[in-house]
Structures are given as structure tokens and as C-alpha cells.
Design an enzyme around this catalytic site. Structure first.
Site, PDB file in Angstrom:
ATOM      1  N   ASP A   1      51.165  44.445  43.176  1.00  0.00           N
ATOM      2  CA  ASP A   1      50.318  43.241  43.194  1.00  0.00           C
ATOM      3  C   ASP A   1      50.931  41.980  42.580  1.00  0.00           C
ATOM      4  OD1 ASP A   1      48.888  45.585  43.434  1.00  0.00           O
ATOM      5  OD2 ASP A   1      47.420  45.094  41.911  1.00  0.00           O
TER       6      ASP A   1
ATOM      7  N   GLU B   1      39.218  46.683  43.788  1.00  0.00           N
ATOM      8  CA  GLU B   1      40.300  46.270  42.883  1.00  0.00           C
ATOM      9  C   GLU B   1      40.549  44.777  43.080  1.00  0.00           C
ATOM     10  OE1 GLU B   1      43.097  50.204  42.593  1.00  0.00           O
ATOM     11  OE2 GLU B   1      43.468  48.973  44.347  1.00  0.00           O
TER      12      GLU B   1
HETATM   13  C1  FRU Z   1      46.146  47.536  43.086  1.00  0.00           C
HETATM   14  C2  FRU Z   1      46.260  48.222  41.731  1.00  0.00           C
HETATM   15  C3  FRU Z   1      45.408  47.544  40.692  1.00  0.00           C
HETATM   16  C4  FRU Z   1      46.084  47.942  39.420  1.00  0.00           C
HETATM   17  C5  FRU Z   1      47.547  47.963  39.821  1.00  0.00           C
HETATM   18  C6  FRU Z   1      48.361  49.044  39.175  1.00  0.00           C
HETATM   19  O1  FRU Z   1      47.253  47.746  43.904  1.00  0.00           O
HETATM   20  O2  FRU Z   1      45.918  49.593  41.850  1.00  0.00           O
HETATM   21  O3  FRU Z   1      44.056  47.871  40.749  1.00  0.00           O
HETATM   22  O4  FRU Z   1      45.822  47.053  38.382  1.00  0.00           O
HETATM   23  O5  FRU Z   1      47.574  48.131  41.219  1.00  0.00           O
HETATM   24  O6  FRU Z   1      49.708  48.908  39.510  1.00  0.00           O
END
Ligand code: FRU
Length: 470
Positions: A3, A185
Site C-alpha cells: 500500500d 481496509e
Molecule cells: C492492505 C493491508 C492493510 C495493512 C497492510 C499491511 O493491503 O492489508 O490493511 O495495513 O496492508 O501490509
């Protein structure tokens, strides 16, 4: 990497932090990697900004400019930048404890170059929700407070604070709204104006069960009064930000100049194959940055995404298309087209049943992008795009329901391994990856079952962002 995190614009610099595990090309203990840009096109890689510590891995989150030093972190002339992120405690996860995720903050007094974690972390403790993450903080002028939308499993929670350190829960949203095929998320919440009226857009990423399989991004349009978000549409209405398989966890920049709302996403699919894609030494890239606005369509108010203007500076020579009528197929070029391209096609008076373009190579590997009139849908077909066998879910034809009328505008950016298509000024967007065994350097336009008028057709070869001078 995965992300985008901590998107903040300060002192003429766009900061792009991102989920990063430096020791491997599969997901692991998360850090915040760091890159900066002055133009959203050319990026500089910088040292890691945040490392995991005893409270956990550093998961996704945001960053803000603390204009009036509400946090008290300022110790020089620069405004403090404050990052708000999720701590994911792997020890608690292994011990099957629910309270594994909490929120922490860090600050920078040197324009985002180096960061100091707040000794009072976590600033928001977990009261018993397994998924409790991805804070996306902004300043709400009307109530003069910081607002933190947070993803909590099957819904969103909204918190407020006057100093970024103490947070109060204000409301919940979404248990019975929109799509719920997976865990919510990476939210984002921001205002935009459409025909003189302010509306709030809530972006809500979802790890699986999205429109074309796996991870995806939905959005809601509504109102926010400083405490609560309310949806303007029916709870069952689902709006997708991108109908392609490869745009996930995207959010927008804090503090972009001229009130621009600029979005960037992680160009992969977490749930379906992100850790399997056939690249070596590195894995994953971001989408191109996109400017988001709201427009009134015949179906109601919708988000429109457009590639940022700054990308125009990558244009090299224009491979001009002089032909005005398209029947069957038209090879634009096999010699002049390179693998990084920007293409715009405005098509009208079409008597065809299916029209669009194909990018291909001499091995007959190809990606087909088009509009299927009989099905009223836009589609990308990557079933024969080269390396496809790393995941059963990869070779596929994905589609977006859409009824074209008048001139159909297709605007596409093609890179070595990706296509990003913006249809009719970005009301429908599709982002997809592909992995040909030889570069795609042939572009063919097609109009099956009848003729189409080419009102406008422009193809630009693009400079690489890494080689070109600004
Ligand atoms: C989304 C996610 C988020 C988390 C991060 C962990 O891709 O799962 O929810 O904070 O990636 O790498």
C-alpha cells in the site's frame, strides 16, 4: 511493497511512503519505505522512514502537516509532519490475541526526511477488534479537529482529536452498506464540490470479494458533519472506483496544492496473486497518480479519475493516425510504437458489435481492451498475455458494465507490465497487469462487425520516468 502510505505534500514535495519489506520480495515485517517527487512523475528513492519496533510492524496509515503545532512536536521553523499508522503486533497475533492492532504516531521536524516515534505510543489502543487499522487522518476546519477514519473489519469507525495524541470515537459507518465480500481496509474521506455543492467521498478498500475478484476499491458519496458519514445512495448501491483487478489500497494526498485531490493505488491484487507475480528482485508498483473529481452522470453523481496533467511531460513523438474510418482492424504501427505509451481514441457512429485495441508481440501474446456493445460492457482480456500460469486467477477477461452513448473516449496508459484505461473522462476505469515474455510493441485498433468513425486518435511514445530529465 504494497500500500501507499503517508501521502503528504509539503514544501513543494510530494511524499510517498509505502508498505515495504526490504529483505524479501514477499510480504514480511512491514516498514515504511519512502520516495519523493516534485511533479508526481519523477521519483527519488529515499532511506526507510519507519522501522518495526517492540509494539509491532508498521502497517498502513497517513501523514498530515500540523499547521498550528497542535501536537506540540514542532522544534524549529518547519511545521511538524505527523504520521499516523497502525502497529501490528506479530507476537500477539501468534498468541491468537485479538488486540493485536493499535495506532501509533511519529513526527518529523525536517520536512519529512527523518521521523521520531512518539514515546507515548500507542495513541489509540485496541478494545477487542481483530482488524483495527489504516488510519487516514485529515483536518476538519468546521469543527477545528483532526478526524481519523479507521477500518474495523466489516465497518468504518471515525475518531476525532485536537492534538493527534488523544482520540475520541465519534461514530461507525457501513456494517450494512456497500460491498462486504471481505475485510474493509484503507479508508479515505474527503470533500469535493460538484456543481457548486459539497459532497463527501468515502473510499473503502476491501481485501477480497471485489467486482472482478480478490481485492478492490469501492466508494460512497454522501455527507460528513464532523462526526458522522451518511450515504446519499441506497445502502445496497455499490460503486467501484476501478473495475480492473489491479488497483488496491489507494488513497489520496494530504495538502496537495490548488485543492487538487490526487489518488494513487497499489497496482496489484492482494488476495488473488500479489506475492506470486513473475518479477525478480522487486515486486509491485503503484498506479499512475490520478486526479479525482465528482461529475454528474445520467446515473447520478460519480467519481471521475483522470491521469494527472503532469504526465504530459513524458510525451515523446506522436504516432499520428490519419485514417478516419475504422473497419475490421487497423495496425497503428509495428515499428514506431514503444512499450511505454499513452493513447487516446475518440470513436463515434459505430456500427460494430465490438471495438477497441490490442497490444501484442511477435509471439502472438496479447492484451485486448474494448467495448462489447452486445453486452454493454467494457473489458480487458489478458487470457493470452504471456506468463499467466503463476496463478489460476490471473488469466481472465474482466469487465465493467457500461452503456456507451455518443462519442466513446478511451484514454490509456501502457507500461511494460500494465494498462490503465480511463473511459469517457474517467467515469469507468480499469487497471490491469500483464507479463509478456517479449515486450508488446504492436498496437492494433479494431472494429468488428461494422465500421467506426475515428474522430480522434493519438498515440504517444513515452519517456521512461527514470531516464528522462525534468
Ligand atoms: C492492505 C493491508 C492493510 C495493512 C497492510 C499491511 O493491503 O492489508 O490493511 O495495513 O496492508 O501490509
Amino acid at each position: 511493497m504494497n500500500d501507499p502510505n503517508g501521502l503528504v505534500y509539503y514544501d513543494s514535495t510530494y511524499h510517498l511512503f509505502y508498505q515495504y519489506y526490504p529483505d524479501s520480495n514477499v510480504w514480511g515485517p512491514m516498514h515504511w519505505g519512502h520516495a519523493t517527487s516534485n511533479d508526481l512523475v519523477h521519483w527519488k528513492n529515499l532511506p526507510i522512514a519507519l522501522y518495526p519496533d517492540s509494539l509491532g510492524y508498521i502497517f498502513s496509515g497517513s501523514a498530515v502537516i500540523d499547521e498550528h503545532n497542535s501536537s506540540g512536536f514542532q522544534n524549529g521553523n518547519e511545521k511538524p509532519l505527523v504520521a499516523i499508522f497502525t502497529y501490528h503486533d506479530i507476537k500477539k497475533e501468534k498468541a491468537k490475541r485479538i488486540d493485536r492492532e493499535s495506532q501509533g504516531i511519529a513526527y518529523s521536524n525536517d520536512k519529512g526526511n527523518t521521523w521520531i516515534k512518539f514515546p507515548g505510543n500507542p495513541v489509540l489502543k485496541n478494545k477487542g477488534d481483530k482488524d483495527y487499522r489504516d488510519p487516514k487522518v485529515f483536518f476538519h476546519k468546521e469543527s477545528n479537529r483532526w478526524i481519523m477514519p479507521l477500518a474495523v473489519g466489516n465497518h468504518l469507525e471515525i475518531f476525532s482529536s485536537s492534538n493527534l495524541k488523544e482520540w475520541v470515537k465519534e461514530s461507525e459507518y457501513g456494517k450494512h452498506e456497500g460491498a462486504h465480500g471481505g475485510t474493509w481496509e484503507c479508508p479515505d474521506l474527503f470533500p469535493l464540490t460538484v456543481e457548486g455543492k459539497e459532497k463527501w467521498v468515502l473510499i473503502q478498500n476491501m481485501d477480497r470479494g471485489s467486482v472482478n475478484g480478490g481485492s478492490g476499491t469501492q466508494y460512497f458519496i454522501g455527507q460528513f458533519d464532523g462526526k458522522t458519514f451518511t450515504n446519499d445512495n441506497e445502502p445496497s448501491k455499490i460503486l467501484w472506483l476501478d473495475y480492473g483487478a489491479d488497483n488496491y489500497a489507494g488513497v489520496t494526498w494530504f495538502g496537495s496544492p490548488d485543492n487538487r485531490r490526487i489518488f494513487i493505488g497499489w497496482m496489484s491484487n492482494w488476495d488473488d496473486y500479489a506475492i506470486l507475480v513473475p518479477t525478480k528482485n522487486w515486486r509491485s508498483a503503484m498506479t499512475i497518480p490520478r486526479e479525482i473529481s465528482l461529475i454528474n452522470t445520467r446515473d447520478g453523481i460519480r467519481v471521475s479519475q483522470q491521469p494527472v496533467e503532469e504526465l504530459k511531460k513524458l510525451r515523446k513523438e506522436n504516432v499520428s493516425v490519419t485514417q478516419k474510418t475504422l473497419s475490421d482492424s487497423l495496425i497503428i504501427s509495428t515499428t514506431h510504437v514503444e512499450k511505454e505509451l499513452e493513447m487516446s481514441f475518440d470513436l463515434s457512429k459505430s456500427a460494430s458489435t465490438c471495438l477497441g485495441f490490442v497490444i501484442s508481440n511477435t509471439l502472438n501474446e496479447k492484451v485486448v481492451v474494448g467495448y462489447d456493445k452486445s453486452k454493454n460492457e467494457f473489458f480487458i482480456d489478458r487470457a493470452s498475455s504471456g506468463k499467466i500460469d503463476f496463478s489460476k486467477k490471473f488469466p481472465a477477461r474482466h469487465s465493467a458494465p457500461y452503456k456507451a452513448s455518443g462519442v466513446l473516449k478511451i484514454h490509456a496508459f501502457i507500461d511494460t507490465s500494465s494498462v490503465e484505461v480511463f473511459i469517457d473522462n474517467g467515469v469507468i476505469v480499469m487497471t490491469e497487469l500483464f507479463f509478456p515474455t517479449e515486450d508488446f510493441t504492436k498496437v492494433t485498433l479494431f472494429s468488428k462487425g461494422g465500421k467506426t468513425e475515428l474522430v480522434n486518435a493519438v498515440v504517444y511514445n513515452l519517456e521512461s520516468i527514470w531516464d528522462s530529465k525534468k
